[in-house]
Enzyme design. Structure first.
Site, short mmCIF file in Angstrom:
data_model
loop_
_atom_site.label_atom_id
_atom_site.label_comp_id
_atom_site.label_asym_id
_atom_site.label_seq_id
_atom_site.Cartn_x
_atom_site.Cartn_y
_atom_site.Cartn_z
NE ARG A 157 30.08 2.45 -1.67
CZ ARG A 157 30.98 2.36 -0.71
NH1 ARG A 157 32.06 1.63 -0.89
NH2 ARG A 157 30.85 3.02 0.41
CB THR A 212 26.06 -5.40 -5.27
OG1 THR A 212 25.83 -4.09 -5.84
CG2 THR A 212 24.77 -6.21 -5.33
CG ASP A 236 26.48 11.81 3.66
OD1 ASP A 236 25.72 12.20 2.75
OD2 ASP A 236 26.34 10.72 4.24
CG ASP A 287 29.25 9.44 2.36
OD1 ASP A 287 28.65 8.40 2.05
OD2 ASP A 287 29.33 10.44 1.58
N1 URA Z 1 33.09 6.72 -0.25
C1 URA Z 1 33.30 7.63 0.73
O1 URA Z 1 32.81 8.75 0.65
N2 URA Z 1 34.07 7.28 1.78
C2 URA Z 1 34.62 6.06 1.90
O2 URA Z 1 35.33 5.80 2.88
C3 URA Z 1 34.39 5.13 0.87
C4 URA Z 1 33.63 5.47 -0.19
#
Ligand code: URA
Length: 216
Positions: free
Chosen positions: A110, A114, A210, A207
């Site tokens: 991502r 943007t 992560d 995330d």
């Molecule tokens: N990607 C993620 O890992 N967590 C989110 O909250 C949004 C996108």
């Protein structure tokens, strides 16, 4: 399986075991190892639900007592396609359930500015007569999910051949997904409240990549 009247193609697996495990995953002090194990366990449980409609045929087998026409899964071959990198946390569980499945990969990150998906890798098995299970734990903006389905459709895969499996989704992302691909079924364990200004799902779990891989 729960549904939301706004999203006819979204199916929420509200099984108590799934919800219990998801709550542990959300807690910020859950360790990497536990987070990963729980994701795999939830994927197994969700996989059980989403494969419920796979068509059966029969094969003649001999039990020690007699010959019978026994039920076996018919025709279509399965492919599991994690969207890198967080999707890998789900593909392991699915592979335990269907060990003979092919595994493709779609690499998308991502763009932090943007929030649009940037593709860096696509490797897929042949697409004829195959059901594709795309997996990515978080459907936030929906852009990566839409992109991954676009990749499959460009190779001739039809809506009916695709199942999208997520863990947590935001209404914003499902709206985008449903507009782009109204014929593709999407499954998740929770439809959360909303996206924050950084396109993170709230309350979410942070995330996912992560937390699966122990990175920052
Ligand atoms: N990607 C993620 O890992 N967590 C989110 O909250 C949004 C996108």
């Amino acid at each position: 399986m729960k549904q939301d009247p706004r999203f006819p193609n979204l199916f929420i697996t509200d099984h108590p075991l799934i919800q219990h495990k998801l709550s542990h995953m959300r807690a910020k002090d859950t360790s990497t190892r536990t987070f990963r194990d729980l994701l795999k366990e939830i994927t197994l449980l969700m996989g059980y639900e989403i494969t419920r409609d796979l068509p059966l045929t029969t094969r003649t087998i001999e039990t020690p007592l007699m010959t019978i026409d026994a039920p076996v899964i018919a025709g279509r071959k399965l492919a599991i396609v994690p969207i890198l990198r967080a999707g890998i946390g789900m593909s392991d569980g699915l592979l335990d359930l269907v060990p003979s499945a092919r595994v493709g990969h779609i690499g998308v990150f991502r763009d932090p500015e943007t929030h649009q998906p940037v593709e860096y890798l696509v490797r897929l098995p042949d697409t004829v007569e195959r059901t594709f299970i795309l997996c990515d734990p978080m459907v936030a903006t929906g852009n990566s999910a839409v992109h991954a389905v676009d990749v499959l459709k460009k190779r001739g895969v039809t809506d009916e051949q695709i199942i999208f499996l997520a863990l947590v989704a935001a209404p914003e992302g499902i709206t985008v997904f449903q507009k782009a691909h109204p014929g593709v079924k999407i499954y998740c364990a929770s439809l959360d409240s909303h996206l924050n200004d950084h396109a993170y799902i709230v309350p979410g779990l942070g995330d996912a990549g992560d937390r699966i891989f122990g990175t920052k």
